[in-house]
Design a protein around this motif. Structure first.
Motif, PDB file in Angstrom:
ATOM      1  N   GLY A 118       0.800  -1.219   0.000  1.00 30.56           N
ATOM      2  CA  GLY A 118       0.000   0.000   0.000  1.00 30.56           C
ATOM      3  C   GLY A 118       0.832   1.267   0.000  1.00 30.56           C
ATOM      4  N   ARG A 119       2.134   1.108  -0.037  1.00 33.29           N
ATOM      5  CA  ARG A 119       2.964   2.323  -0.080  1.00 33.29           C
ATOM      6  C   ARG A 119       3.921   2.223  -1.258  1.00 33.29           C
ATOM      7  NH1 ARG A 119       4.685  -0.596   4.694  1.00 33.29           N
ATOM      8  NH2 ARG A 119       6.634  -1.608   4.133  1.00 33.29           N
ATOM      9  N   SER A 120       4.041   3.304  -1.979  1.00 28.44           N
ATOM     10  CA  SER A 120       4.907   3.280  -3.154  1.00 28.44           C
ATOM     11  C   SER A 120       6.347   3.519  -2.738  1.00 28.44           C
ATOM     12  CB  SER A 120       4.482   4.380  -4.128  1.00 28.44           C
ATOM     13  OG  SER A 120       4.745   5.645  -3.544  1.00 28.44           O
ATOM     14  N   ALA A 121       7.279   3.065  -3.585  1.00 32.10           N
ATOM     15  CA  ALA A 121       8.699   3.304  -3.327  1.00 32.10           C
ATOM     16  C   ALA A 121       8.953   4.809  -3.264  1.00 32.10           C
ATOM     17  CB  ALA A 121       9.534   2.657  -4.424  1.00 32.10           C
ATOM     18  N   ARG A 122       8.224   5.564  -4.088  1.00 29.95           N
ATOM     19  CA  ARG A 122       8.393   7.026  -4.100  1.00 29.95           C
ATOM     20  C   ARG A 122       8.020   7.613  -2.727  1.00 29.95           C
ATOM     21  NH1 ARG A 122       8.706  11.332  -7.415  1.00 29.95           N
ATOM     22  NH2 ARG A 122       8.830  10.075  -9.289  1.00 29.95           N
ATOM     23  N   LEU A 123       6.938   7.074  -2.131  1.00 27.33           N
ATOM     24  CA  LEU A 123       6.496   7.568  -0.830  1.00 27.33           C
ATOM     25  C   LEU A 123       7.605   7.391   0.207  1.00 27.33           C
ATOM     26  CD1 LEU A 123       3.144   7.190   0.901  1.00 27.33           C
ATOM     27  CD2 LEU A 123       5.095   6.160   2.040  1.00 27.33           C
ATOM     28  N   VAL A 124       8.239   6.196   0.205  1.00 28.32           N
ATOM     29  CA  VAL A 124       9.284   5.907   1.186  1.00 28.32           C
ATOM     30  C   VAL A 124      10.477   6.840   0.966  1.00 28.32           C
ATOM     31  CG1 VAL A 124      10.828   4.135   2.100  1.00 28.32           C
ATOM     32  CG2 VAL A 124       8.514   3.513   1.397  1.00 28.32           C
ATOM     33  N   THR A 125      10.869   7.021  -0.300  1.00 30.03           N
ATOM     34  CA  THR A 125      12.016   7.892  -0.599  1.00 30.03           C
ATOM     35  C   THR A 125      11.700   9.331  -0.212  1.00 30.03           C
ATOM     36  OG1 THR A 125      12.631   6.432  -2.404  1.00 30.03           O
ATOM     37  CG2 THR A 125      13.616   8.613  -2.426  1.00 30.03           C
ATOM     38  N   ASP A 126      10.474   9.752  -0.472  1.00 28.27           N
ATOM     39  CA  ASP A 126      10.067  11.107  -0.112  1.00 28.27           C
ATOM     40  C   ASP A 126      10.118  11.300   1.411  1.00 28.27           C
ATOM     41  OD1 ASP A 126       8.854  13.718  -0.757  1.00 28.27           O
ATOM     42  OD2 ASP A 126       7.177  12.931   0.421  1.00 28.27           O
ATOM     43  N   LEU A 127       9.702  10.269   2.144  1.00 30.34           N
ATOM     44  CA  LEU A 127       9.739  10.315   3.608  1.00 30.34           C
ATOM     45  C   LEU A 127      11.187  10.461   4.079  1.00 30.34           C
ATOM     46  CD1 LEU A 127       7.550   9.982   5.849  1.00 30.34           C
ATOM     47  CD2 LEU A 127       8.224   7.601   6.001  1.00 30.34           C
ATOM     48  N   ARG A 128      12.085   9.707   3.435  1.00 23.60           N
ATOM     49  CA  ARG A 128      13.507   9.785   3.813  1.00 23.60           C
ATOM     50  C   ARG A 128      14.086  11.159   3.509  1.00 23.60           C
ATOM     51  NH1 ARG A 128      14.930   3.870   1.529  1.00 23.60           N
ATOM     52  NH2 ARG A 128      13.970   2.702   3.228  1.00 23.60           N
ATOM     53  N   GLU A 173       3.464   9.599  10.049  1.00 24.35           N
ATOM     54  CA  GLU A 173       3.409   8.956   8.722  1.00 24.35           C
ATOM     55  C   GLU A 173       4.074   7.595   8.731  1.00 24.35           C
ATOM     56  OE1 GLU A 173       4.200  11.052   4.928  1.00 24.35           O
ATOM     57  OE2 GLU A 173       4.036  12.851   6.167  1.00 24.35           O
ATOM     58  N   SER A 174       5.253   7.512   9.364  1.00 21.20           N
ATOM     59  CA  SER A 174       5.982   6.235   9.420  1.00 21.20           C
ATOM     60  C   SER A 174       5.146   5.166  10.117  1.00 21.20           C
ATOM     61  CB  SER A 174       7.309   6.392  10.170  1.00 21.20           C
ATOM     62  OG  SER A 174       8.053   7.443   9.635  1.00 21.20           O
ATOM     63  N   GLU A 175       4.435   5.581  11.183  1.00 22.22           N
ATOM     64  CA  GLU A 175       3.586   4.632  11.918  1.00 22.22           C
ATOM     65  C   GLU A 175       2.420   4.184  11.047  1.00 22.22           C
ATOM     66  OE1 GLU A 175       4.400   5.929  16.560  1.00 22.22           O
ATOM     67  OE2 GLU A 175       2.769   6.903  15.471  1.00 22.22           O
ATOM     68  N   GLU A 176       1.849   5.138  10.325  1.00 24.70           N
ATOM     69  CA  GLU A 176       0.701   4.830   9.466  1.00 24.70           C
ATOM     70  C   GLU A 176       1.071   3.777   8.417  1.00 24.70           C
ATOM     71  OE1 GLU A 176      -2.060   7.037   6.118  1.00 24.70           O
ATOM     72  OE2 GLU A 176      -0.906   8.299   7.481  1.00 24.70           O
ATOM     73  N   TYR A 177       2.267   3.889   7.858  1.00 25.28           N
ATOM     74  CA  TYR A 177       2.682   2.957   6.797  1.00 25.28           C
ATOM     75  C   TYR A 177       3.489   1.772   7.323  1.00 25.28           C
ATOM     76  CZ  TYR A 177       1.064   6.477   3.501  1.00 25.28           C
ATOM     77  OH  TYR A 177       0.289   7.355   2.804  1.00 25.28           O
ATOM     78  N   GLY A 178       3.660   1.700   8.657  1.00 26.80           N
ATOM     79  CA  GLY A 178       4.385   0.571   9.239  1.00 26.80           C
ATOM     80  C   GLY A 178       5.857   0.533   8.865  1.00 26.80           C
ATOM     81  N   LEU A 179       6.485   1.705   8.702  1.00 26.31           N
ATOM     82  CA  LEU A 179       7.913   1.767   8.341  1.00 26.31           C
ATOM     83  C   LEU A 179       8.742   1.892   9.617  1.00 26.31           C
ATOM     84  CD1 LEU A 179       7.431   4.308   5.426  1.00 26.31           C
ATOM     85  CD2 LEU A 179       8.074   1.910   5.162  1.00 26.31           C
TER      86      LEU A 179
END
Length: 447
Positions: A70-80, A108-114
């Motif tokens: 449910g999370r795109s690679a772009r989302l994770v990179t943007d978060l970083r 956000e990290s909690e919401e996406y389980g990162l």
């Protein structure tokens, strides 16, 4: 990347994306799968294989990660990318701005389980709390970060462990802080996990507590180890800014792996920038050693450098502590007025809950300066305030010395019984120089 979602969650996601794109189950399934299989998958009654998900992701025009989690690679990179922005704010002393950024990133990290990103945000929040003096909140953040990283190797957990130790130290719990730092150092050195950054962080952080406990030999050794491990970086802030800009460009072009690599470099440099606080502590320690050897001019130079570095980092608590050491050297060099001015400024920044040992140090020095100026009443008042602060913090090395100063003052003003009481109290607190009541000093790092 985290683990994939449950079959029913994936099923609902596939159905939503299929409908959004106006595709039938047959169009999604062909040529490899049947419409019946897609129907079962969408109902959440089958756990799809990686191959099936890759096929469906390709038909939907999304990446595998987004479909599975449910999370795109772009989302994770943007978060970083935004995590390095928060790191920059913290490293350049904008603690309040960094707190707001880290708080949003944690949610956000909690919401996406990162989990990894959660830990980074919690560590940042812990450092922000230390910078603003909210020690209890800082300790809670570091404990949560440790829990997130429970399964990670020790070097990864070191910043959280060290943060917790520093929170205890600044709250005046010296022995426990030293115990945490020494046991982590021993574990690192024993395990052969030669991580210079982790070792540098620990050796630099243990200097302050050693000093306050009167373990000066250990503090001097830790400072030399830390300086030997120190990274040779020109200006990490500039290089980090460059890496961040590069990451932005790569992200815009969809080159996510390369953007991630640039962000990792930027994050590393911001960490080194924060290490400046630790390196400032090493200059402070060197100044202390020069002062002990009566090389007062060199001591003043080193302590001024430490004080300037810490003030530039907006490390209020640390810069106040260095200021007390500097004031002592200034007084010994005959600059009592300059010393007193510095100390009065320090007392405005400290409180019994926050920097008790250094508040006491400031009162002790102001007492000595008052005695030099023949103002015995003010001197006694400063000594008594220093004594009550040190008793609360359990800083034995300083207590013995202070009781002697107070005893001498009382004796000179004809109060012999009170003087004897002060001396007796001092004798109860004597410790051998260069030791703590702990075990042997941590092993030398592999330099």
């Amino acid at each position: 990347m985290g683990t994939r979602d449950e079959p029913e969650v994936i099923g609902r996601r596939v159905q939503r994306m299929r409908v959004e794109r106006g595709l039938t189950q047959r169009q999604l399934a062909e040529p490899t799968y049947t419409p019946a299989y897609v129907s079962t998958l969408e109902a959440g009654r089958v756990r799809p294989s990686d191959e099936a998900l890759k096929h469906i992701a390709a038909r939907l025009g999304v990446d595998f990660e987004e479909l599975a989690t449910g999370r795109s690679a772009r989302l994770v990179t943007d978060l970083r990318l935004r995590l390095t922005e928060a790191q920059r704010a913290l490293a350049t002393g904008e603690a309040e701005e960094a707190t707001a950024q880290y708080t949003a990133l944690l949610a956000e990290s909690e919401e996406y389980g990162l989990v990894e990103e959660q830990a980074t945000a919690l560590l940042g929040l812990g450092e922000c709390a230390l910078a603003t003096g909210d020690l209890e909140l800082g300790r809670e953040h570091f404990e949560r970060a440790e829990a997130c990283l429970a399964d990670s190797p020790l070097p990864v957990r070191v910043p959280a462990l060290r943060g917790r130790a520093v929170a205890h130290y600044l709250a005046g719990e010296l022995r426990y802080a030293v115990y945490l730092l020494e046991s982590t150092l021993d574990e690192l050195n024993r395990s052969g996990l030669q991580d210079p950054d982790a070792l540098l962080l620990l050796y630099a952080s243990v200097i302050g507590p050693y000093m306050d406990m009167g373990a000066h030999a250990r503090a001097a050794q830790a400072a030399e180890f830390a300086l030997a491990l120190a990274p040779r970086v020109g200006d990490p802030a500039l290089v980090a800014r460059m890496h961040r800009s590069v990451a932005r460009t790569l992200l815009a072009e969809g080159r996510l792996a390369e953007a991630d690599a640039s962000l990792a470099k930027a994050a590393e440099l911001y960490r080194q920038l924060q290490l400046r606080t630790e390196l400032a502590n090493c200059h402070w320690m060197r100044g202390y050693v020069y002062a002990q050897n009566n090389q007062l001019e060199r001591a003043e130079d080193e302590l001024k450098q430490a004080h300037t570095m810490l003030a530039a980092q907006h490390a209020a608590l640390y810069s106040s502590q260095a200021a007390v050491e500097l004031a002592d050297v200034l007084r010994r060099r005959g600059k009592s007025e300059e010393a007193a001015e510095l100390l009065h400024g320090v007392l405005g920044d400290l409180s019994p809950e926050r920097g008790a040992v250094h508040s006491a140090g400031a009162h002790r020095l102001l007492g000595i300066i008052a005695e030099d100026a023949r103002d015995t009443e003010a001197a006694e008042e400063h000594y008594v305030r220093a004594l009550s602060l040190l008793e609360r913090a359990g800083a034995a090395g300083d207590l013995a010395d202070l009781c002697r100063l107070l005893g001498d003052l009382l004796r000179r003003t004809g109060r012999v019984e009170a003087a004897l009481d002060a001396y007796r109290t001092g004798l109860g607190h004597r410790t051998a120089p260069g030791t703590t009541t702990l075990g042997p000093a941590p092993a030398q790092p592999p330099l």
